[in-house]
Scaffold this active site. Sequence first.
Site, PDB file in Angstrom:
ATOM      1  N   ARG A  27       0.212  13.954   0.565  1.00  0.00           N
ATOM      2  CA  ARG A  27      -0.876  14.613   1.288  1.00  0.00           C
ATOM      3  C   ARG A  27      -1.666  13.650   2.173  1.00  0.00           C
ATOM      4  O   ARG A  27      -2.418  14.068   3.043  1.00  0.00           O
ATOM      5  CB  ARG A  27      -1.815  15.315   0.281  1.00  0.00           C
ATOM      6  CG  ARG A  27      -1.177  16.524  -0.374  1.00  0.00           C
ATOM      7  CD  ARG A  27      -1.966  16.993  -1.600  1.00  0.00           C
ATOM      8  NE  ARG A  27      -1.674  16.185  -2.789  1.00  0.00           N
ATOM      9  CZ  ARG A  27      -2.213  16.406  -3.987  1.00  0.00           C
ATOM     10  NH1 ARG A  27      -3.075  17.390  -4.160  1.00  0.00           N
ATOM     11  NH2 ARG A  27      -1.892  15.640  -5.018  1.00  0.00           N
ATOM     12  N   LYS A  63     -13.828 -20.876  19.548  1.00  0.00           N
ATOM     13  CA  LYS A  63     -12.662 -20.786  18.670  1.00  0.00           C
ATOM     14  C   LYS A  63     -12.272 -22.169  18.178  1.00  0.00           C
ATOM     15  O   LYS A  63     -12.221 -23.107  18.973  1.00  0.00           O
ATOM     16  CB  LYS A  63     -11.484 -20.177  19.450  1.00  0.00           C
ATOM     17  CG  LYS A  63     -10.226 -20.007  18.620  1.00  0.00           C
ATOM     18  CD  LYS A  63      -8.957 -20.318  19.381  1.00  0.00           C
ATOM     19  CE  LYS A  63      -8.653 -21.807  19.401  1.00  0.00           C
ATOM     20  NZ  LYS A  63      -7.331 -22.159  19.914  1.00  0.00           N
ATOM     21  N   ASP A 115      -5.776   6.790  -7.971  1.00  0.00           N
ATOM     22  CA  ASP A 115      -6.423   7.361  -6.780  1.00  0.00           C
ATOM     23  C   ASP A 115      -7.846   7.835  -7.069  1.00  0.00           C
ATOM     24  O   ASP A 115      -8.384   8.663  -6.346  1.00  0.00           O
ATOM     25  CB  ASP A 115      -5.568   8.498  -6.201  1.00  0.00           C
ATOM     26  CG  ASP A 115      -5.455   9.697  -7.135  1.00  0.00           C
ATOM     27  OD1 ASP A 115      -5.900   9.599  -8.300  1.00  0.00           O
ATOM     28  OD2 ASP A 115      -4.912  10.732  -6.697  1.00  0.00           O
ATOM     29  N   THR A 155       2.670  13.432 -14.383  1.00  0.00           N
ATOM     30  CA  THR A 155       1.814  12.385 -14.952  1.00  0.00           C
ATOM     31  C   THR A 155       2.170  12.058 -16.410  1.00  0.00           C
ATOM     32  O   THR A 155       2.036  10.913 -16.830  1.00  0.00           O
ATOM     33  CB  THR A 155       0.327  12.773 -14.825  1.00  0.00           C
ATOM     34  OG1 THR A 155       0.151  14.144 -15.204  1.00  0.00           O
ATOM     35  CG2 THR A 155      -0.163  12.623 -13.402  1.00  0.00           C
ATOM     36  N   TYR A 161      -5.532 -25.228  27.038  1.00  0.00           N
ATOM     37  CA  TYR A 161      -4.172 -24.683  26.920  1.00  0.00           C
ATOM     38  C   TYR A 161      -3.437 -24.852  28.238  1.00  0.00           C
ATOM     39  O   TYR A 161      -3.954 -24.479  29.295  1.00  0.00           O
ATOM     40  CB  TYR A 161      -4.316 -23.194  26.565  1.00  0.00           C
ATOM     41  CG  TYR A 161      -3.029 -22.462  26.261  1.00  0.00           C
ATOM     42  CD1 TYR A 161      -2.052 -23.024  25.438  1.00  0.00           C
ATOM     43  CD2 TYR A 161      -2.802 -21.194  26.785  1.00  0.00           C
ATOM     44  CE1 TYR A 161      -0.893 -22.327  25.148  1.00  0.00           C
ATOM     45  CE2 TYR A 161      -1.652 -20.493  26.494  1.00  0.00           C
ATOM     46  CZ  TYR A 161      -0.690 -21.062  25.677  1.00  0.00           C
ATOM     47  OH  TYR A 161       0.453 -20.370  25.395  1.00  0.00           O
ATOM     48  N   GLY A 163       3.045   7.663  -7.523  1.00  0.00           N
ATOM     49  CA  GLY A 163       3.199   8.755  -6.563  1.00  0.00           C
ATOM     50  C   GLY A 163       3.232   8.246  -5.134  1.00  0.00           C
ATOM     51  O   GLY A 163       2.793   7.137  -4.840  1.00  0.00           O
ATOM     52  N   ASN A 181     -26.214 -30.243  25.232  1.00  0.00           N
ATOM     53  CA  ASN A 181     -26.507 -29.042  26.009  1.00  0.00           C
ATOM     54  C   ASN A 181     -25.269 -28.687  26.821  1.00  0.00           C
ATOM     55  O   ASN A 181     -24.802 -29.484  27.639  1.00  0.00           O
ATOM     56  CB  ASN A 181     -27.695 -29.305  26.936  1.00  0.00           C
ATOM     57  CG  ASN A 181     -28.122 -28.018  27.627  1.00  0.00           C
ATOM     58  OD1 ASN A 181     -28.947 -27.275  27.128  1.00  0.00           O
ATOM     59  ND2 ASN A 181     -27.522 -27.738  28.775  1.00  0.00           N
ATOM     60  N   LEU A 220      -1.879   5.012 -13.357  1.00  0.00           N
ATOM     61  CA  LEU A 220      -0.789   5.775 -12.750  1.00  0.00           C
ATOM     62  C   LEU A 220      -0.797   5.554 -11.234  1.00  0.00           C
ATOM     63  O   LEU A 220      -1.752   5.918 -10.546  1.00  0.00           O
ATOM     64  CB  LEU A 220      -0.944   7.260 -13.056  1.00  0.00           C
ATOM     65  CG  LEU A 220      -1.050   7.609 -14.539  1.00  0.00           C
ATOM     66  CD1 LEU A 220      -1.060   9.127 -14.728  1.00  0.00           C
ATOM     67  CD2 LEU A 220       0.096   6.986 -15.338  1.00  0.00           C
ATOM     68  N   ARG A 272     -14.638 -16.926  16.905  1.00  0.00           N
ATOM     69  CA  ARG A 272     -13.288 -16.640  16.416  1.00  0.00           C
ATOM     70  C   ARG A 272     -12.942 -17.613  15.288  1.00  0.00           C
ATOM     71  O   ARG A 272     -13.705 -18.520  14.990  1.00  0.00           O
ATOM     72  CB  ARG A 272     -12.316 -16.723  17.591  1.00  0.00           C
ATOM     73  CG  ARG A 272     -12.522 -15.559  18.581  1.00  0.00           C
ATOM     74  CD  ARG A 272     -11.731 -15.745  19.842  1.00  0.00           C
ATOM     75  NE  ARG A 272     -10.347 -16.063  19.536  1.00  0.00           N
ATOM     76  CZ  ARG A 272      -9.522 -16.702  20.369  1.00  0.00           C
ATOM     77  NH1 ARG A 272      -9.953 -17.101  21.555  1.00  0.00           N
ATOM     78  NH2 ARG A 272      -8.286 -16.944  20.023  1.00  0.00           N
TER      79      ARG A 272
HETATM   80  C1  UD1 Z   1      -4.267  15.191 -11.609  1.00  0.00           C
HETATM   81  C2  UD1 Z   1      -4.381  16.028 -12.897  1.00  0.00           C
HETATM   82  C3  UD1 Z   1      -5.550  17.024 -12.751  1.00  0.00           C
HETATM   83  C4  UD1 Z   1      -6.830  16.260 -12.416  1.00  0.00           C
HETATM   84  C5  UD1 Z   1      -6.645  15.358 -11.190  1.00  0.00           C
HETATM   85  C6  UD1 Z   1      -7.845  14.471 -11.033  1.00  0.00           C
HETATM   86  C7  UD1 Z   1      -2.108  16.268 -13.776  1.00  0.00           C
HETATM   87  C8  UD1 Z   1      -0.947  17.150 -13.916  1.00  0.00           C
HETATM   88  N1  UD1 Z   1      -3.149  16.761 -13.110  1.00  0.00           N
HETATM   89  O1  UD1 Z   1      -3.932  16.081 -10.543  1.00  0.00           O
HETATM   90  O2  UD1 Z   1      -5.711  17.744 -13.972  1.00  0.00           O
HETATM   91  O3  UD1 Z   1      -7.872  17.184 -12.195  1.00  0.00           O
HETATM   92  O4  UD1 Z   1      -5.497  14.499 -11.358  1.00  0.00           O
HETATM   93  O5  UD1 Z   1      -7.795  13.692  -9.861  1.00  0.00           O
HETATM   94  O6  UD1 Z   1      -2.101  15.150 -14.272  1.00  0.00           O
HETATM   95  N2  UD1 Z   1       1.584   9.915 -10.570  1.00  0.00           N
HETATM   96  C9  UD1 Z   1       2.615   9.125 -11.021  1.00  0.00           C
HETATM   97  N3  UD1 Z   1       3.796   9.699 -11.330  1.00  0.00           N
HETATM   98  C10 UD1 Z   1       4.016  11.030 -11.243  1.00  0.00           C
HETATM   99  C11 UD1 Z   1       2.962  11.843 -10.779  1.00  0.00           C
HETATM  100  C12 UD1 Z   1       1.760  11.239 -10.453  1.00  0.00           C
HETATM  101  O7  UD1 Z   1       2.469   7.903 -11.142  1.00  0.00           O
HETATM  102  O8  UD1 Z   1       5.122  11.481 -11.565  1.00  0.00           O
HETATM  103  C13 UD1 Z   1       0.318   9.268 -10.239  1.00  0.00           C
HETATM  104  C14 UD1 Z   1      -0.080   9.414  -8.784  1.00  0.00           C
HETATM  105  O9  UD1 Z   1       0.356   8.282  -8.046  1.00  0.00           O
HETATM  106  C15 UD1 Z   1      -1.602   9.462  -8.841  1.00  0.00           C
HETATM  107  C16 UD1 Z   1      -1.883  10.049 -10.222  1.00  0.00           C
HETATM  108  O10 UD1 Z   1      -0.697   9.920 -10.980  1.00  0.00           O
HETATM  109  O11 UD1 Z   1      -2.186   8.186  -8.736  1.00  0.00           O
HETATM  110  C17 UD1 Z   1      -2.310  11.506 -10.178  1.00  0.00           C
HETATM  111  O12 UD1 Z   1      -1.304  12.278  -9.523  1.00  0.00           O
HETATM  112  P1  UD1 Z   1      -1.693  13.386  -8.477  1.00  0.00           P
HETATM  113  O13 UD1 Z   1      -0.447  13.974  -7.948  1.00  0.00           O
HETATM  114  O14 UD1 Z   1      -2.674  12.867  -7.513  1.00  0.00           O
HETATM  115  O15 UD1 Z   1      -2.376  14.461  -9.455  1.00  0.00           O
HETATM  116  P2  UD1 Z   1      -3.417  15.597  -9.071  1.00  0.00           P
HETATM  117  O16 UD1 Z   1      -2.699  16.718  -8.452  1.00  0.00           O
HETATM  118  O17 UD1 Z   1      -4.546  15.022  -8.316  1.00  0.00           O
HETATM  119 CA    CA Z   2      -4.975  13.009  -7.421  1.00  0.00          CA
END
Ligand code: UD1
Ligand code: CA
Length: 460
Positions: free
Chosen positions: A19, A354, A106, A82, A390, A15, A380, A12, A336
């Site tokens: 933050r 370089k 992430d 998610t 240059y 996002g 040497n 996934l 370099r």
């Molecule tokens: C999520 C979990 C949480 C867990 C935590 C662990 C859910 C609802 N919650 O929370 O239970 O403890 O990870 O780190 O799943 N993403 C998408 N599309 C979306 C939403 C998110 O691709 O619509 C991707 C984000 O880019 C990210 C990952 O899913 O890589 C997780 O999303 P994030 O918003 O970080 O979830 P958390 O709030 O951390």
């Molecule tokens: Ca997360």
Amino acid sequence: MMQEKDVYGIVLAAGKGTRMKSKLYKVLHPVCGKAMVLHVMDSLEEAGVSHLVTVVGHGSDAVKDLLADRTDYCFQEEQLGTAHAVKMAKDLLADKEGKTIVICGDTPLIRPETLKALLAHHDETLAKATILTSLEENPTGYGRIIRDEEGSVQKIVEEKDATDEERLVKEVNSGTYVFDNRSLFKALEEVKNDNAQGEYYLPDVVAILKSWGEVVSAYPMEDVREGLGVNDRLALSKATRFMQERINQEHMLNGVTMIDPTTTFIDAGVKIGADTLIEGQVTIKGQTVIGEDCTITSGSRLIDATIGNGVTVTQSVIESARMADGSNIGPFGRLRPQADIGENVHIGNFVEVKKATIKKDSKVGHLTYIGDATVGERVNVGCGTIFVNYNGKDKFHTTVGDDCFIGCDTSLVAPVNLGDGAFTAAGSVITKDVPADGLAIARNRQSNKENYAKKLPHRR
Ligand code: UD1
Ligand code: CA
């Protein structure tokens, strides 16, 4: 047997990473020189995942550029949660027989060994879903694992939807799961968004499978730090510290001595030979390769460097350059791009090189610039030599033959060639080729004026 079935992976990565407060998309932020999503990819591949699908959305072009054809892609136009993200992989995967690991882009610290253990636990418990969990001292921000009196998993509640009692639970969802693939896509159809964030939560699949009477299990990871999800820069720095510790430990176990590993910053993918000593306050980045029996002292910074065996780098900066066996540099040297330093060459203090080859046994001791040049063996180069490469528009090449002696404060105005064994007098500005074994003197002759010093203003 289950083991022989295909294992799919869904990453996934759609996002935005609000933050992080960054122009760079979250999963592209590097941890020890490697984008978070690449760490995740590598772990999945090493764990034996045969078919990868990455869910992209924000920054999809940049993510695709990075991952190229290592994975298939599906596009999530709106980030509705998610579960919605995983559903994007429906066309590619829904009809497949087998297991699917879902992982967040992430969570860069999850190791392949942990994914393998998770898969094994899933098989052993005959589960339709297995959650990778961790026991967090401070579970804030994570989904909590809710178990019944017998200890079997009932559901996952997100922080924002949890009751006060549920918030006390320290076992949290790492965001990594194994599912029976078909059960996953069937359950996704049932996920609703009637929660605090109005999102489709993937963790809700757990309760749905339970309500169907399916087995759901949880596998608590051994080292809870692996579960770290990077949502902001604080977590990014933590992830970097943990990853660094892991990288440094591996080097030490392979025979590298580190004086202070807490201040030794080495990117993932750097290679270092046994019996090399690395002091504290050293940074080694990119695709750097260091041989055996080297010493790298405090204050050195190596980026994409190729270092042979028995090399000493003293408080110097080396970028995209090579140093052959037995050579040394510093203190305060700078190599370099395309500097190629031969065997047993000495590069001393305040020397910059370089795009130049310096062949074996040559010495460049002090205060020198060498750019766009080929310097032979046993040369040497005197203090204060400048390779004048240059003219403000173009760069020109200088060739210095074997066994030359470049006197102090020589300027070699390129293009210019010195034959083997040539000698330049100190203070010369060399604008013409010097033949082999020739002596070039290119400076004004000295004249002395008797007693004239007494007449100068400071003596009057
Ligand atoms: C999520 C979990 C949480 C867990 C935590 C662990 C859910 C609802 N919650 O929370 O239970 O403890 O990870 O780190 O799943 N993403 C998408 N599309 C979306 C939403 C998110 O691709 O619509 C991707 C984000 O880019 C990210 C990952 O899913 O890589 C997780 O999303 P994030 O918003 O970080 O979830 P958390 O709030 O951390
Ligand atoms: Ca997360």
